[in-house]
Design an enzyme around this catalytic site. Sequence first.
Site, PDB file in Angstrom:
ATOM      1  N   LYS A 120       0.836  -1.203   0.000  1.00 12.88           N
ATOM      2  CA  LYS A 120       0.000   0.000   0.000  1.00 12.88           C
ATOM      3  C   LYS A 120       0.868   1.249   0.000  1.00 12.88           C
ATOM      4  CE  LYS A 120       0.496   1.649   4.415  1.00 12.88           C
ATOM      5  NZ  LYS A 120       1.195   2.914   4.636  1.00 12.88           N
TER       6      LYS A 120
ATOM      7  N   ASP B 249      -1.473  -0.862  10.378  1.00 14.71           N
ATOM      8  CA  ASP B 249      -1.739  -1.039   8.944  1.00 14.71           C
ATOM      9  C   ASP B 249      -2.398  -2.375   8.614  1.00 14.71           C
ATOM     10  OD1 ASP B 249      -0.774   1.395   8.044  1.00 14.71           O
ATOM     11  OD2 ASP B 249       1.263   0.654   7.725  1.00 14.71           O
TER      12      ASP B 249
END
Length: 316
Positions: free
Chosen positions: A11, A141
């Site tokens: 990401k 995350d």
Amino acid sequence: MHAYTLIAPGKINLYLEIIGDRPDGYHELIMILQSIDLADRITLRPNGVQQFRLYCSHPQVPTDESNLAYRAAKLMQQEFPKQFDNFGGVDITIDKRIPVAAGLAGGSTNGAAVLVGLNLIWQLGLTQPELQGLASLLGSDVPFCVSGGTAIATGRGEQLDPIYDLDNLWVVLAKYTSIAVSTPWAYKTYRQLFNNTYISDRERIQARTHQVHAGPLMGAILQKDGAKIGRLLHNDLEKVVLPEYPQVAHLRETMAKMGGFGTMMSGSGPTVFTLCESYAQAEKIKQHIRENISDIDLQLWVAQLSNMGIQVEIAG
């Protein structure tokens, strides 16, 4: 029992704003997170014994309990001891394609993949929100990595609000192999330098969060307007990382001159990305970067923005 190979995407951050301190010692954040199709492959294979074994050929990836993939497996064992007793452990093999210590959530997405894989192997039937609840125990995350796509993340990053998927754009990613930025250092240094800007009042934090939800970057994402998104990229951590790491600052400056919609450091770095309208443009910019910076320590990748989180690639 089946073995599973899972795709675990990395990401980038399109937006990272540090709002203030939290009682738990973390920072209050507002982020817009975006999956990319640069992904690791994680294979989970039942091993017939009551233990987890982790394998990875990448020299920078630990294969002990410090690895988030291993910690995810141990968390599942603690949460579901009967299933562990019934089904046993697994061998976890990481095919590492996401660069290590890059600010691209490579470790977090590996942990997320293990949660998803053990949910299948142990036949737990956990929903995505339930998996994300477990993921939040591993790191900020990890919940996003379970679901992927495009999302606003608040709190310390674990509170997710999925938004319209943004998968029509590409990125060029660049990272010096020898440079690693400590995420705790980056946040600690930011606190030391900028804590006079912090908000502590809950109502003001919520108001600021709402401003981002209703702000121009969100509008640009909903419209899939790459040029506008590129102009609105924002990362507070650049204020502390770029002065400390002049090579990263120079890389960012160089990439910003190459075209594309916008250039920024992802997360705590040191990876820098340029947003592009097409694969062809991304490859062209990648070549221009290589021509301008001939350092063999610099690695470059091209990736597409993705609407995917953890996906099963092979079951068998």
